[in-house]
Design a protein around this motif. Sequence first.
Motif, PDB file in Angstrom:
ATOM      1  N   ARG A 207      -0.937  -5.214 -11.452  1.00  0.00           N
ATOM      2  CA  ARG A 207      -1.932  -4.141 -11.378  1.00  0.00           C
ATOM      3  C   ARG A 207      -1.265  -2.768 -11.488  1.00  0.00           C
ATOM      4  NH1 ARG A 207      -2.704  -1.050  -7.384  1.00  0.00           N
ATOM      5  NH2 ARG A 207      -1.855  -2.474  -5.819  1.00  0.00           N
ATOM      6  N   ARG A 208      -0.137  -2.592 -10.828  1.00  0.00           N
ATOM      7  CA  ARG A 208       0.566  -1.294 -10.902  1.00  0.00           C
ATOM      8  C   ARG A 208       1.021  -1.007 -12.334  1.00  0.00           C
ATOM      9  NH1 ARG A 208       2.948  -3.700  -5.936  1.00  0.00           N
ATOM     10  NH2 ARG A 208       1.711  -2.801  -4.230  1.00  0.00           N
ATOM     11  N   VAL A 209       1.480  -2.040 -13.029  1.00  0.00           N
ATOM     12  CA  VAL A 209       1.898  -1.845 -14.415  1.00  0.00           C
ATOM     13  C   VAL A 209       0.703  -1.458 -15.274  1.00  0.00           C
ATOM     14  CG1 VAL A 209       2.972  -2.926 -16.425  1.00  0.00           C
ATOM     15  CG2 VAL A 209       3.802  -3.480 -14.133  1.00  0.00           C
ATOM     16  N   VAL A 210      -0.412  -2.089 -15.022  1.00  0.00           N
ATOM     17  CA  VAL A 210      -1.627  -1.781 -15.792  1.00  0.00           C
ATOM     18  C   VAL A 210      -2.096  -0.354 -15.523  1.00  0.00           C
ATOM     19  CG1 VAL A 210      -4.081  -2.319 -16.037  1.00  0.00           C
ATOM     20  CG2 VAL A 210      -2.414  -4.173 -15.933  1.00  0.00           C
ATOM     21  N   GLU A 211      -2.132   0.045 -14.263  1.00  0.00           N
ATOM     22  CA  GLU A 211      -2.825   1.281 -13.891  1.00  0.00           C
ATOM     23  C   GLU A 211      -1.947   2.521 -13.835  1.00  0.00           C
ATOM     24  OE1 GLU A 211      -4.673   0.384 -10.169  1.00  0.00           O
ATOM     25  OE2 GLU A 211      -6.124  -1.017 -11.049  1.00  0.00           O
ATOM     26  N   THR A 212      -0.702   2.382 -13.379  1.00  0.00           N
ATOM     27  CA  THR A 212       0.066   3.597 -13.077  1.00  0.00           C
ATOM     28  C   THR A 212       1.475   3.650 -13.646  1.00  0.00           C
ATOM     29  OG1 THR A 212       0.902   2.708 -10.975  1.00  0.00           O
ATOM     30  CG2 THR A 212      -1.198   3.885 -10.913  1.00  0.00           C
ATOM     31  N   ALA A 213       2.110   2.515 -13.867  1.00  0.00           N
ATOM     32  CA  ALA A 213       3.528   2.511 -14.235  1.00  0.00           C
ATOM     33  C   ALA A 213       3.717   2.511 -15.749  1.00  0.00           C
ATOM     34  CB  ALA A 213       4.235   1.308 -13.613  1.00  0.00           C
ATOM     35  N   ASP A 214       4.951   2.661 -16.158  1.00  0.00           N
ATOM     36  CA  ASP A 214       5.306   2.719 -17.578  1.00  0.00           C
ATOM     37  C   ASP A 214       5.942   1.422 -18.081  1.00  0.00           C
ATOM     38  OD1 ASP A 214       4.776   5.692 -17.865  1.00  0.00           O
ATOM     39  OD2 ASP A 214       6.269   5.684 -16.266  1.00  0.00           O
ATOM     40  N   GLY A 215       6.469   0.631 -17.166  1.00  0.00           N
ATOM     41  CA  GLY A 215       7.146  -0.588 -17.574  1.00  0.00           C
ATOM     42  C   GLY A 215       7.100  -1.633 -16.479  1.00  0.00           C
ATOM     43  N   TRP A 216       7.568  -2.822 -16.842  1.00  0.00           N
ATOM     44  CA  TRP A 216       7.487  -3.975 -15.940  1.00  0.00           C
ATOM     45  C   TRP A 216       8.786  -4.756 -16.009  1.00  0.00           C
ATOM     46  CZ3 TRP A 216       3.974  -8.814 -16.985  1.00  0.00           C
ATOM     47  CH2 TRP A 216       3.899  -9.603 -15.822  1.00  0.00           C
ATOM     48  N   MET A 217       9.194  -5.302 -14.854  1.00  0.00           N
ATOM     49  CA  MET A 217      10.377  -6.145 -14.760  1.00  0.00           C
ATOM     50  C   MET A 217      10.015  -7.444 -14.041  1.00  0.00           C
ATOM     51  SD  MET A 217      13.085  -3.117 -13.710  1.00  0.00           S
ATOM     52  CE  MET A 217      11.993  -2.557 -12.398  1.00  0.00           C
ATOM     53  N   PRO A 218       9.294  -8.347 -14.723  1.00  0.00           N
ATOM     54  CA  PRO A 218       9.022  -9.655 -14.116  1.00  0.00           C
ATOM     55  C   PRO A 218      10.316 -10.433 -13.976  1.00  0.00           C
ATOM     56  CG  PRO A 218       8.403  -9.677 -16.432  1.00  0.00           C
ATOM     57  CD  PRO A 218       8.817  -8.270 -16.105  1.00  0.00           C
ATOM     58  N   MET A 219      10.303 -11.429 -13.097  1.00  0.00           N
ATOM     59  CA  MET A 219      11.530 -12.162 -12.800  1.00  0.00           C
ATOM     60  C   MET A 219      11.336 -13.662 -12.979  1.00  0.00           C
ATOM     61  SD  MET A 219      12.602 -10.117  -9.319  1.00  0.00           S
ATOM     62  CE  MET A 219      10.996 -10.461  -8.593  1.00  0.00           C
ATOM     63  N   ALA A 220      12.253 -14.286 -13.725  1.00  0.00           N
ATOM     64  CA  ALA A 220      12.241 -15.740 -13.808  1.00  0.00           C
ATOM     65  C   ALA A 220      12.388 -16.291 -12.399  1.00  0.00           C
ATOM     66  CB  ALA A 220      13.378 -16.232 -14.697  1.00  0.00           C
TER      67      ALA A 220
ATOM     68  N   ALA B 291       0.827  -1.202   0.000  1.00  0.00           N
ATOM     69  CA  ALA B 291       0.000   0.000   0.000  1.00  0.00           C
ATOM     70  C   ALA B 291       0.859   1.249   0.000  1.00  0.00           C
ATOM     71  CB  ALA B 291      -0.929  -0.008   1.221  1.00  0.00           C
ATOM     72  N   LEU B 292       1.978   1.199   0.724  1.00  0.00           N
ATOM     73  CA  LEU B 292       2.867   2.366   0.768  1.00  0.00           C
ATOM     74  C   LEU B 292       3.541   2.603  -0.581  1.00  0.00           C
ATOM     75  CD1 LEU B 292       4.456   1.869   4.314  1.00  0.00           C
ATOM     76  CD2 LEU B 292       2.715   3.535   3.627  1.00  0.00           C
ATOM     77  N   LEU B 293       3.842   1.525  -1.323  1.00  0.00           N
ATOM     78  CA  LEU B 293       4.399   1.703  -2.668  1.00  0.00           C
ATOM     79  C   LEU B 293       3.385   2.372  -3.580  1.00  0.00           C
ATOM     80  CD1 LEU B 293       6.396   1.314  -4.981  1.00  0.00           C
ATOM     81  CD2 LEU B 293       5.606  -1.055  -5.188  1.00  0.00           C
ATOM     82  N   ASP B 294       2.133   1.931  -3.529  1.00  0.00           N
ATOM     83  CA  ASP B 294       1.099   2.563  -4.352  1.00  0.00           C
ATOM     84  C   ASP B 294       1.018   4.063  -4.073  1.00  0.00           C
ATOM     85  OD1 ASP B 294       0.261   0.245  -5.674  1.00  0.00           O
ATOM     86  OD2 ASP B 294      -1.133  -0.295  -4.080  1.00  0.00           O
ATOM     87  N   GLU B 295       1.039   4.413  -2.792  1.00  0.00           N
ATOM     88  CA  GLU B 295       0.943   5.827  -2.460  1.00  0.00           C
ATOM     89  C   GLU B 295       2.230   6.572  -2.800  1.00  0.00           C
ATOM     90  OE1 GLU B 295      -0.054   8.944   1.135  1.00  0.00           O
ATOM     91  OE2 GLU B 295      -0.469   6.810   1.470  1.00  0.00           O
ATOM     92  N   ALA B 296       3.362   5.911  -2.660  1.00  0.00           N
ATOM     93  CA  ALA B 296       4.632   6.558  -2.993  1.00  0.00           C
ATOM     94  C   ALA B 296       4.669   6.961  -4.460  1.00  0.00           C
ATOM     95  CB  ALA B 296       5.798   5.631  -2.671  1.00  0.00           C
ATOM     96  N   ILE B 297       4.184   6.081  -5.340  1.00  0.00           N
ATOM     97  CA  ILE B 297       4.178   6.415  -6.767  1.00  0.00           C
ATOM     98  C   ILE B 297       3.338   7.662  -7.014  1.00  0.00           C
ATOM     99  CG2 ILE B 297       3.472   5.623  -9.065  1.00  0.00           C
ATOM    100  CD1 ILE B 297       4.097   2.750  -8.098  1.00  0.00           C
TER     101      ILE B 297
END
Length: 303
Positions: free
Chosen positions: A186-199, A133-139
């Motif tokens: 969800r953050r990538v969908v709604e607010t962010a510009d890119g994604w870094m998924p991890m194997a 939740a704090l990350l969402d608000e930080a963005i």
Amino acid sequence: MRYNLMFPMRAVKHWNRWSEGAAIGDIARLVEEAGFDGFAMSEHPYPDKQWLAHGGHHAFDPFVSLSFAAAATTRIRVMTYILVSGYRSPYLTAKGAASLDLLSGGRFTLGTGAGYLKSEFEALGADFGHRGALLDEAIAAWRATWAGIDHDGPAFGANGHIALPPPLTPGGPPVWIGGNSTAAQRRVVETADGWMPMAASGEMAAITRARPLEDIGTLSEWIGSVNKRRAELDRGPADVSFVPFEGDLLASGDCAAFSSAVQPKLDAYAEAGVTWITIEPASRSFSDFRTDIDVLASQLIDR
């Protein structure tokens, strides 16, 4: 496809010996001249010794080290991969990000995530239980700060303040989200510009609190789902940076074997929606690093 070079984590612990007199600027300039598009630093300000003994790693301060890299280069993007948002006030992050974006000529990408190392949160006096939740608000607070407006939020709300100078990039530097979780997507969908998924194997997923990701087919499904949901919000496809599944071959320091294994699969990664390939060589010294960069550039970038 673009290529991002993750600074070798093993170099940090033994920096004076590993560097052989080279500076971070020298390393970043070498990476840029080889044709890479990004140069990344991780973050672990105060990890615990038990985690370090079981595969963990040290890291330079990302803003300090990337500033040296940016000052020595002209084209390459400098990235945090990843910065743990909860380790600091979002207003300190916003200031550091805006400063680096401006002084680098708009070449900074803020890769971030919720983090998973509870002991490090505790050592830093950070809130592990509410980190998502704090990350969402930080963005939201970052973007408000970069826009010069107040942020109204339960944890970080502040009125009547301003941070100048603003970033060079309109709207602020790109924000990329690290992680495999539903919340990360969800953050990538709604607010962010890119994604870094991890194997992540099932065992590694348990350690890092991630969802398992073990093949290109699953990766393609995930990226397709994220981009479909972005399109429904009138947002374009996300940038996606990924460390190839073949990355385990780098552990031995053999970049040639890694390159040979990855090269035939680059089209498959691209078709899956990957736009950046991130590579962290396990070079044992700066001399080895120079050789590894030559191999990676000739077999992958210049193919």
